[in-house]
Design a protein around this motif. Structure first.
Motif, PDB file in Angstrom:
ATOM      1  N   GLY A  90      -2.685   0.881   2.243  1.00 10.26           N
ATOM      2  CA  GLY A  90      -3.600   0.806   1.113  1.00 10.26           C
ATOM      3  C   GLY A  90      -4.890   0.112   1.503  1.00 10.26           C
ATOM      4  N   GLN A  91      -5.325  -0.795   0.662  1.00  7.22           N
ATOM      5  CA  GLN A  91      -6.460  -1.645   0.964  1.00  7.22           C
ATOM      6  C   GLN A  91      -5.895  -2.943   1.506  1.00  7.22           C
ATOM      7  OE1 GLN A  91      -8.280  -1.634  -2.952  1.00  7.22           O
ATOM      8  NE2 GLN A  91      -9.988  -0.504  -2.121  1.00  7.22           N
ATOM      9  N   VAL A  92      -6.171  -3.256   2.739  1.00  4.27           N
ATOM     10  CA  VAL A  92      -5.532  -4.396   3.374  1.00  4.27           C
ATOM     11  C   VAL A  92      -6.031  -5.711   2.789  1.00  4.27           C
ATOM     12  CG1 VAL A  92      -5.126  -3.191   5.531  1.00  4.27           C
ATOM     13  CG2 VAL A  92      -7.268  -4.420   5.219  1.00  4.27           C
ATOM     14  N   ALA A  93      -5.162  -6.710   2.820  1.00  4.37           N
ATOM     15  CA  ALA A  93      -5.502  -8.017   2.261  1.00  4.37           C
ATOM     16  C   ALA A  93      -6.160  -8.894   3.318  1.00  4.37           C
ATOM     17  CB  ALA A  93      -4.238  -8.698   1.736  1.00  4.37           C
ATOM     18  N   VAL A  94      -7.058  -9.754   2.872  1.00  2.00           N
ATOM     19  CA  VAL A  94      -7.667 -10.714   3.787  1.00  2.00           C
ATOM     20  C   VAL A  94      -6.742 -11.909   3.939  1.00  2.00           C
ATOM     21  CG1 VAL A  94      -9.985 -10.019   3.140  1.00  2.00           C
ATOM     22  CG2 VAL A  94      -8.876 -11.892   1.929  1.00  2.00           C
ATOM     23  N   SER A  95      -7.102 -12.810   4.841  1.00  5.62           N
ATOM     24  CA  SER A  95      -6.260 -13.985   5.073  1.00  5.62           C
ATOM     25  C   SER A  95      -6.192 -14.845   3.830  1.00  5.62           C
ATOM     26  CB  SER A  95      -6.825 -14.815   6.234  1.00  5.62           C
ATOM     27  OG  SER A  95      -6.790 -14.077   7.430  1.00  5.62           O
ATOM     28  N   ILE A 100      -8.048  -5.926 -16.859  1.00  5.75           N
ATOM     29  CA  ILE A 100      -6.792  -5.198 -16.958  1.00  5.75           C
ATOM     30  C   ILE A 100      -6.982  -3.885 -16.215  1.00  5.75           C
ATOM     31  CG2 ILE A 100      -5.072  -4.185 -18.497  1.00  5.75           C
ATOM     32  CD1 ILE A 100      -5.328  -7.219 -18.769  1.00  5.75           C
ATOM     33  N   GLU A 101      -6.259  -3.716 -15.088  1.00  6.44           N
ATOM     34  CA  GLU A 101      -6.425  -2.554 -14.226  1.00  6.44           C
ATOM     35  C   GLU A 101      -5.258  -1.580 -14.357  1.00  6.44           C
ATOM     36  OE1 GLU A 101      -8.717  -4.654 -10.406  1.00  6.44           O
ATOM     37  OE2 GLU A 101      -6.728  -3.757 -10.177  1.00  6.44           O
ATOM     38  N   GLY A 102      -5.570  -0.304 -14.515  1.00  2.40           N
ATOM     39  CA  GLY A 102      -4.545   0.739 -14.512  1.00  2.40           C
ATOM     40  C   GLY A 102      -4.566   1.494 -13.199  1.00  2.40           C
ATOM     41  N   HIS A 103      -3.373   1.701 -12.623  1.00  2.00           N
ATOM     42  CA  HIS A 103      -3.236   2.410 -11.346  1.00  2.00           C
ATOM     43  C   HIS A 103      -2.092   3.419 -11.437  1.00  2.00           C
ATOM     44  CE1 HIS A 103      -5.687  -0.634  -9.149  1.00  2.00           C
ATOM     45  NE2 HIS A 103      -5.141  -1.463 -10.024  1.00  2.00           N
ATOM     46  N   THR A 104      -2.178   4.484 -10.661  1.00  6.85           N
ATOM     47  CA  THR A 104      -1.086   5.458 -10.579  1.00  6.85           C
ATOM     48  C   THR A 104      -0.746   5.721  -9.110  1.00  6.85           C
ATOM     49  OG1 THR A 104      -2.408   7.473 -10.383  1.00  6.85           O
ATOM     50  CG2 THR A 104      -2.029   6.622 -12.617  1.00  6.85           C
ATOM     51  N   ASP A 105       0.340   6.470  -8.898  1.00  4.11           N
ATOM     52  CA  ASP A 105       0.612   6.971  -7.559  1.00  4.11           C
ATOM     53  C   ASP A 105      -0.167   8.278  -7.375  1.00  4.11           C
ATOM     54  OD1 ASP A 105       2.028   8.979  -8.876  1.00  4.11           O
ATOM     55  OD2 ASP A 105       3.975   8.046  -8.536  1.00  4.11           O
ATOM     56  N   GLY A 106       0.111   8.995  -6.291  1.00  5.60           N
ATOM     57  CA  GLY A 106      -0.658  10.201  -5.997  1.00  5.60           C
ATOM     58  C   GLY A 106      -0.021  11.487  -6.449  1.00  5.60           C
ATOM     59  N   ILE A 107       1.091  11.407  -7.190  1.00 10.05           N
ATOM     60  CA  ILE A 107       1.757  12.620  -7.651  1.00 10.05           C
ATOM     61  C   ILE A 107       0.998  13.182  -8.855  1.00 10.05           C
ATOM     62  CG2 ILE A 107       3.905  13.595  -8.536  1.00 10.05           C
ATOM     63  CD1 ILE A 107       5.375  11.321  -7.116  1.00 10.05           C
ATOM     64  N   THR A 119     -11.233  -3.638 -19.462  1.00 12.48           N
ATOM     65  CA  THR A 119     -10.292  -2.597 -19.067  1.00 12.48           C
ATOM     66  C   THR A 119     -10.933  -1.655 -18.053  1.00 12.48           C
ATOM     67  OG1 THR A 119      -9.343  -2.662 -21.291  1.00 12.48           O
ATOM     68  CG2 THR A 119      -8.760  -0.793 -19.914  1.00 12.48           C
ATOM     69  N   VAL A 120     -10.271  -1.466 -16.918  1.00 10.46           N
ATOM     70  CA  VAL A 120     -10.739  -0.517 -15.910  1.00 10.46           C
ATOM     71  C   VAL A 120      -9.557   0.332 -15.459  1.00 10.46           C
ATOM     72  CG1 VAL A 120     -12.633  -1.964 -15.081  1.00 10.46           C
ATOM     73  CG2 VAL A 120     -10.378  -2.158 -14.021  1.00 10.46           C
ATOM     74  N   ALA A 121      -9.839   1.514 -14.941  1.00 13.64           N
ATOM     75  CA  ALA A 121      -8.784   2.409 -14.489  1.00 13.64           C
ATOM     76  C   ALA A 121      -9.184   3.037 -13.158  1.00 13.64           C
ATOM     77  CB  ALA A 121      -8.529   3.498 -15.530  1.00 13.64           C
ATOM     78  N   TYR A 122      -8.258   3.035 -12.220  1.00 10.39           N
ATOM     79  CA  TYR A 122      -8.550   3.526 -10.882  1.00 10.39           C
ATOM     80  C   TYR A 122      -7.720   4.743 -10.493  1.00 10.39           C
ATOM     81  CZ  TYR A 122     -11.075  -0.879 -10.376  1.00 10.39           C
ATOM     82  OH  TYR A 122     -11.957  -1.919 -10.544  1.00 10.39           O
ATOM     83  N   GLY A 123      -6.863   5.227 -11.384  1.00 13.49           N
ATOM     84  CA  GLY A 123      -6.049   6.375 -11.036  1.00 13.49           C
ATOM     85  C   GLY A 123      -5.270   6.119  -9.761  1.00 13.49           C
ATOM     86  N   PRO A 165      -4.364   2.444  -3.926  1.00 15.50           N
ATOM     87  CA  PRO A 165      -2.925   2.251  -3.741  1.00 15.50           C
ATOM     88  C   PRO A 165      -2.600   0.842  -3.267  1.00 15.50           C
ATOM     89  CG  PRO A 165      -3.837   3.494  -1.909  1.00 15.50           C
ATOM     90  CD  PRO A 165      -4.934   3.379  -2.931  1.00 15.50           C
ATOM     91  N   LYS A 166      -1.444   0.370  -3.673  1.00  9.30           N
ATOM     92  CA  LYS A 166      -0.975  -0.954  -3.243  1.00  9.30           C
ATOM     93  C   LYS A 166      -0.331  -0.866  -1.872  1.00  9.30           C
ATOM     94  CE  LYS A 166       1.821  -4.851  -4.873  1.00  9.30           C
ATOM     95  NZ  LYS A 166       2.697  -5.341  -5.977  1.00  9.30           N
ATOM     96  N   VAL A 167       0.337   0.253  -1.590  1.00  9.31           N
ATOM     97  CA  VAL A 167       0.978   0.472  -0.293  1.00  9.31           C
ATOM     98  C   VAL A 167       0.466   1.774   0.300  1.00  9.31           C
ATOM     99  CG1 VAL A 167       3.039  -0.829  -0.945  1.00  9.31           C
ATOM    100  CG2 VAL A 167       2.963   1.626  -1.361  1.00  9.31           C
ATOM    101  N   ALA A 168       0.712   1.962   1.596  1.00 12.41           N
ATOM    102  CA  ALA A 168       0.108   3.087   2.318  1.00 12.41           C
ATOM    103  C   ALA A 168       0.550   4.454   1.810  1.00 12.41           C
ATOM    104  CB  ALA A 168       0.420   2.958   3.810  1.00 12.41           C
ATOM    105  N   ASP A 169       1.823   4.592   1.474  1.00 13.88           N
ATOM    106  CA  ASP A 169       2.326   5.878   0.968  1.00 13.88           C
ATOM    107  C   ASP A 169       1.835   6.055  -0.460  1.00 13.88           C
ATOM    108  OD1 ASP A 169       3.669   8.106   0.126  1.00 13.88           O
ATOM    109  OD2 ASP A 169       5.692   7.321   0.486  1.00 13.88           O
ATOM    110  N   ILE A 170       0.871   6.939  -0.656  1.00 19.26           N
ATOM    111  CA  ILE A 170       0.228   7.070  -1.964  1.00 19.26           C
ATOM    112  C   ILE A 170       1.198   7.508  -3.055  1.00 19.26           C
ATOM    113  CG2 ILE A 170      -0.488   9.471  -1.667  1.00 19.26           C
ATOM    114  CD1 ILE A 170      -3.142   8.700  -3.047  1.00 19.26           C
ATOM    115  N   ASN A 171       2.299   8.159  -2.666  1.00 16.26           N
ATOM    116  CA  ASN A 171       3.275   8.625  -3.655  1.00 16.26           C
ATOM    117  C   ASN A 171       4.362   7.604  -3.953  1.00 16.26           C
ATOM    118  OD1 ASN A 171       1.945  11.091  -3.860  1.00 16.26           O
ATOM    119  ND2 ASN A 171       3.163  12.020  -2.234  1.00 16.26           N
ATOM    120  N   ASP A 172       4.301   6.443  -3.313  1.00 15.37           N
ATOM    121  CA  ASP A 172       5.301   5.399  -3.539  1.00 15.37           C
ATOM    122  C   ASP A 172       5.194   4.889  -4.983  1.00 15.37           C
ATOM    123  OD1 ASP A 172       6.577   2.711  -3.600  1.00 15.37           O
ATOM    124  OD2 ASP A 172       6.766   3.030  -1.440  1.00 15.37           O
ATOM    125  N   PRO A 173       6.329   4.724  -5.678  1.00 16.35           N
ATOM    126  CA  PRO A 173       6.299   4.218  -7.060  1.00 16.35           C
ATOM    127  C   PRO A 173       5.636   2.856  -7.199  1.00 16.35           C
ATOM    128  CG  PRO A 173       8.443   5.156  -6.552  1.00 16.35           C
ATOM    129  CD  PRO A 173       7.689   5.113  -5.255  1.00 16.35           C
TER     130      PRO A 173
END
Length: 217
Positions: free
Chosen positions: A71-76, A148-155, A188-192, A196-204
């Motif tokens: 996904g987007q890597v975290a800083v230290s 407040i952020e809304g996110h989804t997977d890639g499905i 309120t923002v939405a990023y669809g 992604p939080k993790v690399a596999d965009i379809n991960d729940p």
């Protein structure tokens, strides 16, 4: 995201508990207030005479990080992989601030779930949000504002996921307002599927609603 997919994160229930568990909160108001009060303190803490802040995305603020982190890597962060020798034997902490929302990129997962194919909050989600509303009513957070952020997977299609994340983030925001949280404390923002939080965009794990503290300059 498929229309039939269930909600962002659902905690497993002990087998000895009946259906009432759906009404129980996953976290407490104290946990919410502690998270944001600690984050507020960190954002104000000098590091080497100045606050260690980076305005930009996580990738921009840490371009040398391994792509394998997903996904987007975290800083230290505290206790992370910073250069201890360069910082007097201590690890420097860097907080990322989103250039658009001014939110500090350390999210609190609201653990909300939704009814089938809708943006209607489940009883379990409502229980969690009641605790969240209590937590941010702490006097030490009285002047704080939150994204407040809304996110989804890639499905599913990109446009469908964007719309779904908007509807669900808005449902969370409106529920908090109905509980008495001042509307001007929430953005309120939405990023669809775009963050992604993790690399596999379809991960729940990528299906989530997060809250982040807005940086107080």
């Amino acid at each position: 995201m498929l229309a039939g997919s269930v909600a962002f994160t659902i905690a497993a229930a002990p087998t000895w508990v009946g259906t009432a568990i759906a009404q129980d909160a996953t976290y407490s108001a104290d946990e919410v207030s502690k998270h944001f009060k600690q984050l507020k303190t960190r954002s104000l803490k000098p590091v080497g005479g100045t606050r260690a802040l980076c305005i930009g995305t996580r990738d921009e603020c840490n371009p040398s990080a391994s792509a394998e982190e997903g996904g987007q890597v975290a800083v230290s962060q505290e206790g992370g992989n910073g250069d201890a020798a360069a910082n007097g034997g201590t690890t420097q902490e860097t907080l990322v601030v989103d250039p658009e929302t001014k939110a500090i990129d350390v999210g609190f997962n609201l653990l909300v779930s939704f009814e089938y194919a809708s943006a209607r909050l489940s009883p379990a989600a409502q229980a969690n949000l009641r605790e969240f509303a209590k937590g941010i009513s702490d006097p030490e957070l009285a002047s704080a504002t939150f994204v407040i952020e809304g996110h989804t997977d890639g499905i599913g299609s990109e446009s469908y996921n964007q719309r779904l994340s908007e509807d669900r983030a808005q449902a969370v925001t409106q529920f908090l307002v109905n509980l008495g949280v001042e509307r001007d404390r929430l953005k309120t923002v939405a990023y669809g599927e775009s963050r992604p939080k993790v690399a596999d965009i379809n991960d729940p794990a990528n299906r989530r609603v997060e809250s982040k503290l807005v940086f107080d300059e």
